[in-house]
Design a protein around this motif. Structure first.
Motif, mmCIF file in Angstrom:
data_model
loop_
_atom_site.group_PDB
_atom_site.id
_atom_site.type_symbol
_atom_site.label_atom_id
_atom_site.label_comp_id
_atom_site.label_asym_id
_atom_site.label_seq_id
_atom_site.Cartn_x
_atom_site.Cartn_y
_atom_site.Cartn_z
ATOM 1 N N LEU A 66 -9.918 5.412 -4.879
ATOM 2 C CA LEU A 66 -8.603 4.773 -4.984
ATOM 3 C C LEU A 66 -8.710 3.383 -5.590
ATOM 4 C CD1 LEU A 66 -7.026 5.809 -1.550
ATOM 5 C CD2 LEU A 66 -6.462 6.701 -3.819
ATOM 6 N N PHE A 67 -9.800 2.681 -5.262
ATOM 7 C CA PHE A 67 -9.996 1.348 -5.826
ATOM 8 C C PHE A 67 -10.173 1.417 -7.338
ATOM 9 C CE2 PHE A 67 -13.099 -1.829 -7.275
ATOM 10 C CZ PHE A 67 -12.387 -2.993 -7.040
ATOM 11 N N PRO A 115 -7.140 -0.630 -8.983
ATOM 12 C CA PRO A 115 -7.746 -1.823 -8.372
ATOM 13 C C PRO A 115 -6.729 -2.889 -8.011
ATOM 14 C CG PRO A 115 -8.229 -1.713 -10.727
ATOM 15 C CD PRO A 115 -7.617 -0.404 -10.355
ATOM 16 N N ALA A 116 -5.566 -2.883 -8.657
ATOM 17 C CA ALA A 116 -4.548 -3.873 -8.321
ATOM 18 C C ALA A 116 -3.873 -3.561 -6.991
ATOM 19 C CB ALA A 116 -3.488 -3.938 -9.428
ATOM 20 N N GLY A 117 -3.966 -2.319 -6.549
ATOM 21 C CA GLY A 117 -3.291 -1.928 -5.320
ATOM 22 C C GLY A 117 -4.184 -1.888 -4.106
ATOM 23 N N MET A 118 -5.480 -2.097 -4.296
ATOM 24 C CA MET A 118 -6.416 -2.043 -3.171
ATOM 25 C C MET A 118 -7.593 -2.961 -3.450
ATOM 26 S SD MET A 118 -8.232 1.260 -1.430
ATOM 27 C CE MET A 118 -6.631 1.782 -0.813
ATOM 28 N N LYS A 134 5.913 -4.798 -6.840
ATOM 29 C CA LYS A 134 4.698 -5.458 -7.307
ATOM 30 C C LYS A 134 4.181 -6.507 -6.327
ATOM 31 C CE LYS A 134 5.687 -4.785 -12.238
ATOM 32 N NZ LYS A 134 5.821 -5.450 -13.554
ATOM 33 N N THR A 135 4.882 -6.704 -5.212
ATOM 34 C CA THR A 135 4.455 -7.694 -4.235
ATOM 35 C C THR A 135 3.208 -7.209 -3.506
ATOM 36 O OG1 THR A 135 6.739 -8.415 -3.872
ATOM 37 C CG2 THR A 135 5.123 -9.007 -2.195
ATOM 38 N N PRO A 136 2.120 -7.980 -3.516
ATOM 39 C CA PRO A 136 0.901 -7.545 -2.812
ATOM 40 C C PRO A 136 1.100 -7.569 -1.302
ATOM 41 C CG PRO A 136 0.641 -9.793 -3.611
ATOM 42 C CD PRO A 136 1.947 -9.295 -4.174
#
Length: 237
Positions: free
Chosen positions: A160-161, A165-168, A218-220
């Protein structure tokens, strides 16, 4: 199960919750930054265990970390784990991991980071201690299955990373094997339940924040706390 182990576990959890705030504050710094050595007002902070409260007289910072609510919550989780697990040797491992999880959740919420100084020793320690627990006659789990689950869950998060990579964060990938180890001790259905619960809690929280207009797509959002809560749910239920 007698009430005494539950009470002792709850007392341990409260003690761990009271000792965790200073470590959580000092570790809550951006990557490649030295651990915090001063309170928000600039006065020195010494040691790693204890309350996050400045000892300098009349310091405006006062208490600047986790409060008594976190200690009570930590005690409740430990007591509940004792009730659900029973007086078996693996309970010791779970109780040791709870304060570590509290610190990790706090740091991730503050700075979107899961420090290696906690995630990697937690994995090594859990592997070793569960190995010892598996040698005791009263254990209720499988060490070999736990190791396989740790590798499987870690591999899922690693994929998943690389996919997004932007989501985890990679810290999530490093935490995943420890949670897989804990869940795998009890069986593959528990692995699925605890892992799925983490993703479900994270997604639900994101949807709620979007609905309240406090975030967008898009908010982390720090995922570590949801991973920990999901694993806890898998063990408890």
């Amino acid at each position: 199960m007698h009430v005494y182990p539950i009470v002792l576990a709850a007392v341990w959890g409260i003690a761990g919750g009271l000792l965790a705030p200073r470590a959580a504050y000092r570790l809550a710094v951006p990557a490649d930054t030295p651990w915090a050595a001063a309170c928000p007002s600039g006065h020195p902070v010494r040691g790693w265990l204890g309350p996050a409260r400045c000892r300098t007289p009349h310091c405006p910072s006062g208490s600047y970390g986790l409060g008594y609510g976190a200690a009570i919550g930590c005690g409740a989780v430990c007591g509940w784990l004792a009730l659900a697990t029973g007086a078996h040797p693996e309970l010791v491992v779970w109780l040791l991991l709870v304060p570590v999880g509290l610190v990790l959740a706090r740091v991730d919420l503050m700075v979107f980071r899961l420090p290696d100084v906690l995630t990697l020793p937690a994995l090594g320690g859990a592997v070793a201690l569960l190995g010892v627990a598996s040698l005791l006659p009263s254990h209720q789990g499988s060490w070999l299955r736990a190791l396989c689950a740790a590798a499987a869950v870690g591999a899922v998060y690693l994929v998943l990373f690389f996919v997004n990579p932007a989501g985890m964060g990679f810290g999530d990938v490093k935490l995943a094997p420890t949670l897989g180890l804990v869940l795998g001790w009890y069986g593959w259905p528990t692995v699925f339940t605890g892992t799925f619960a983490g993703f479900a809690l994270g997604a639900l929280t994101g949807l709620v924040l979007i609905a309240l207009r406090r975030a967008n797509r898009k908010t982390p959002i720090p995922f570590g706390p949801f991973m920990l809560l999901g694993a806890l749910a898998g063990v408890l239920f």
